[in-house]
Design a protein around this motif. Structure first.
Motif, PDB file in Angstrom:
ATOM      1  N   TYR A  98     -48.570 -34.996  18.583  1.00  0.00           N
ATOM      2  CA  TYR A  98     -49.642 -35.576  18.197  1.00  0.00           C
ATOM      3  C   TYR A  98     -50.919 -34.894  18.929  1.00  0.00           C
ATOM      4  O   TYR A  98     -50.926 -34.339  19.903  1.00  0.00           O
ATOM      5  CB  TYR A  98     -49.651 -37.185  19.173  1.00  0.00           C
ATOM      6  CG  TYR A  98     -48.792 -38.091  18.462  1.00  0.00           C
ATOM      7  CD1 TYR A  98     -49.217 -38.774  17.453  1.00  0.00           C
ATOM      8  CD2 TYR A  98     -47.411 -38.090  18.741  1.00  0.00           C
ATOM      9  CE1 TYR A  98     -48.274 -39.796  16.726  1.00  0.00           C
ATOM     10  CE2 TYR A  98     -46.713 -39.314  18.208  1.00  0.00           C
ATOM     11  CZ  TYR A  98     -47.189 -39.945  17.270  1.00  0.00           C
ATOM     12  OH  TYR A  98     -46.439 -40.939  16.658  1.00  0.00           O
ATOM     13  N   LEU A  99     -51.784 -34.906  18.044  1.00  0.00           N
ATOM     14  CA  LEU A  99     -53.210 -34.237  18.295  1.00  0.00           C
ATOM     15  C   LEU A  99     -54.319 -35.214  18.944  1.00  0.00           C
ATOM     16  O   LEU A  99     -55.006 -35.084  19.562  1.00  0.00           O
ATOM     17  CB  LEU A  99     -53.859 -33.422  17.154  1.00  0.00           C
ATOM     18  CG  LEU A  99     -53.052 -32.373  16.725  1.00  0.00           C
ATOM     19  CD1 LEU A  99     -52.381 -32.439  15.362  1.00  0.00           C
ATOM     20  CD2 LEU A  99     -53.976 -31.046  16.919  1.00  0.00           C
ATOM     21  N   LYS A 100     -53.960 -36.602  18.438  1.00  0.00           N
ATOM     22  CA  LYS A 100     -54.611 -37.777  18.909  1.00  0.00           C
ATOM     23  C   LYS A 100     -53.798 -39.087  18.779  1.00  0.00           C
ATOM     24  O   LYS A 100     -53.049 -39.116  18.015  1.00  0.00           O
ATOM     25  CB  LYS A 100     -55.839 -37.844  18.065  1.00  0.00           C
ATOM     26  CG  LYS A 100     -56.834 -39.140  18.599  1.00  0.00           C
ATOM     27  CD  LYS A 100     -57.960 -39.362  17.598  1.00  0.00           C
ATOM     28  CE  LYS A 100     -58.864 -40.450  17.993  1.00  0.00           C
ATOM     29  NZ  LYS A 100     -59.917 -40.639  17.129  1.00  0.00           N
ATOM     30  N   GLY A 101     -54.009 -39.892  19.844  1.00  0.00           N
ATOM     31  CA  GLY A 101     -53.156 -41.090  19.890  1.00  0.00           C
ATOM     32  C   GLY A 101     -51.449 -40.744  19.947  1.00  0.00           C
ATOM     33  O   GLY A 101     -51.374 -39.736  20.050  1.00  0.00           O
ATOM     34  N   ASN A 102     -50.665 -41.957  19.878  1.00  0.00           N
ATOM     35  CA  ASN A 102     -49.225 -41.792  19.958  1.00  0.00           C
ATOM     36  C   ASN A 102     -48.847 -43.066  19.321  1.00  0.00           C
ATOM     37  O   ASN A 102     -49.122 -44.226  19.943  1.00  0.00           O
ATOM     38  CB  ASN A 102     -48.815 -41.611  21.548  1.00  0.00           C
ATOM     39  CG  ASN A 102     -47.396 -41.314  21.504  1.00  0.00           C
ATOM     40  OD1 ASN A 102     -46.506 -41.621  20.465  1.00  0.00           O
ATOM     41  ND2 ASN A 102     -47.072 -40.710  22.731  1.00  0.00           N
ATOM     42  N   LEU A 103     -47.891 -42.947  18.282  1.00  0.00           N
ATOM     43  CA  LEU A 103     -47.466 -43.959  17.581  1.00  0.00           C
ATOM     44  C   LEU A 103     -45.884 -44.120  17.856  1.00  0.00           C
ATOM     45  O   LEU A 103     -45.062 -44.815  17.111  1.00  0.00           O
ATOM     46  CB  LEU A 103     -47.590 -44.028  15.916  1.00  0.00           C
ATOM     47  CG  LEU A 103     -49.235 -44.058  15.712  1.00  0.00           C
ATOM     48  CD1 LEU A 103     -49.270 -43.846  14.263  1.00  0.00           C
ATOM     49  CD2 LEU A 103     -49.829 -45.255  16.176  1.00  0.00           C
ATOM     50  N   GLY A 104     -45.395 -43.064  18.730  1.00  0.00           N
ATOM     51  CA  GLY A 104     -43.800 -43.114  19.039  1.00  0.00           C
ATOM     52  C   GLY A 104     -43.310 -42.030  18.389  1.00  0.00           C
ATOM     53  O   GLY A 104     -43.872 -41.377  17.730  1.00  0.00           O
ATOM     54  N   ARG A 105     -41.799 -41.951  18.876  1.00  0.00           N
ATOM     55  CA  ARG A 105     -41.279 -40.637  18.123  1.00  0.00           C
ATOM     56  C   ARG A 105     -41.078 -40.842  16.456  1.00  0.00           C
ATOM     57  O   ARG A 105     -41.104 -39.926  15.810  1.00  0.00           O
ATOM     58  CB  ARG A 105     -39.835 -40.686  18.515  1.00  0.00           C
ATOM     59  CG  ARG A 105     -38.942 -39.607  18.167  1.00  0.00           C
ATOM     60  CD  ARG A 105     -39.289 -38.111  18.893  1.00  0.00           C
ATOM     61  NE  ARG A 105     -38.402 -37.320  18.315  1.00  0.00           N
ATOM     62  CZ  ARG A 105     -38.711 -36.035  17.643  1.00  0.00           C
ATOM     63  NH1 ARG A 105     -39.859 -35.821  17.385  1.00  0.00           N
ATOM     64  NH2 ARG A 105     -37.794 -35.238  17.351  1.00  0.00           N
ATOM     65  N   THR A 106     -40.884 -42.114  16.135  1.00  0.00           N
ATOM     66  CA  THR A 106     -41.003 -42.396  14.769  1.00  0.00           C
ATOM     67  C   THR A 106     -41.691 -43.568  14.525  1.00  0.00           C
ATOM     68  O   THR A 106     -41.999 -44.399  15.126  1.00  0.00           O
ATOM     69  CB  THR A 106     -39.599 -42.674  13.947  1.00  0.00           C
ATOM     70  OG1 THR A 106     -38.901 -43.757  14.846  1.00  0.00           O
ATOM     71  CG2 THR A 106     -38.501 -41.585  14.304  1.00  0.00           C
TER      72      THR A 106
END
Length: 192
Positions: free
Chosen positions: A67-75
């Motif tokens: 991730y370059l910004k944020g995080n939505l999880g591994r999938t």
């Protein structure tokens, strides 16, 4: 006769619609993105968004590498308009269509009552990663217009605004540019 009726039925149930969108720069996409991710499309499934007879959307499973910004999880699930359910095909000009196994860098927006994740500006928020056929270096092919930022266009006009049809650059150069854009957006947000 039966073939003609079948062909007419398929054409009748196929749908297409366009949206209005604004041409965005990398800085504009960075500022509004809930996440920017480098990853891979690992699965896809089309279905009706609100039951049979509503709009068709395709859900793509994205496996995040970084991730370059944020995080939505591994999938996470990326939901894009259009797709095919049984014999019914729905297309949306400008909406991204992905293939399982495809490597991408995505600018993601999360909105709506169901918190759907979508690429910003349809295809604008999608950078497709491919190896250079000669050197093997990872490059980014992108169909986002390079000029006309801020212009409001119909999504079906977007391909006509592309400068030189496609751009291609080294993946690391793009990731560096995005990193700089993330830092500028964070600094600007800290000033406000």
């Amino acid at each position: 006769m039966k073939k003609s009726i079948l062909l007419f039925a398929v054409l009748l149930v196929s749908t297409a619609w366009a949206a209005t969108l604004q041409i965005l720069t990398v800085d504009q996409m960075t500022a509004t993105a809930s996440a920017i991710v480098q990853g891979k499309i690992v699965a896809s499934h089309a279905d009706w968004i609100n039951g049979k007879g509503s709009l068709i959307y395709t859900s793509y499973t994205v496996q995040a590498d970084s991730y370059l910004k944020g995080n939505l999880g591994r999938t996470f699930q990326l939901i894009e308009p259009g797709g095919q359910v049984d014999p019914i095909v729905a297309t949306v000009p400008g909406a991204p269509v992905f293939h399982v196994g495809e490597q991408v860098v995505l600018f993601i927006q999360t909105d709506g009552p169901k918190n759907f994740h979508q690429a910003i500006g349809y295809e604008q928020g999608v950078f497709r990663v491919r190896p250079d056929p000669v050197t093997g270096a990872l490059t980014v092919n992108h169909s986002q217009p390079l000029a006309n930022a801020g212009q409001i266009v119909a999504s079906d006009e977007l391909p006509n605004l592309v400068t030189g049809s496609r751009t291609s650059r080294n993946l690391n150069e793009l990731l560096s540019q995005i990193g700089d854009s993330v830092r500028r957006a964070a600094a600007k947000k800290g000033v406000q």
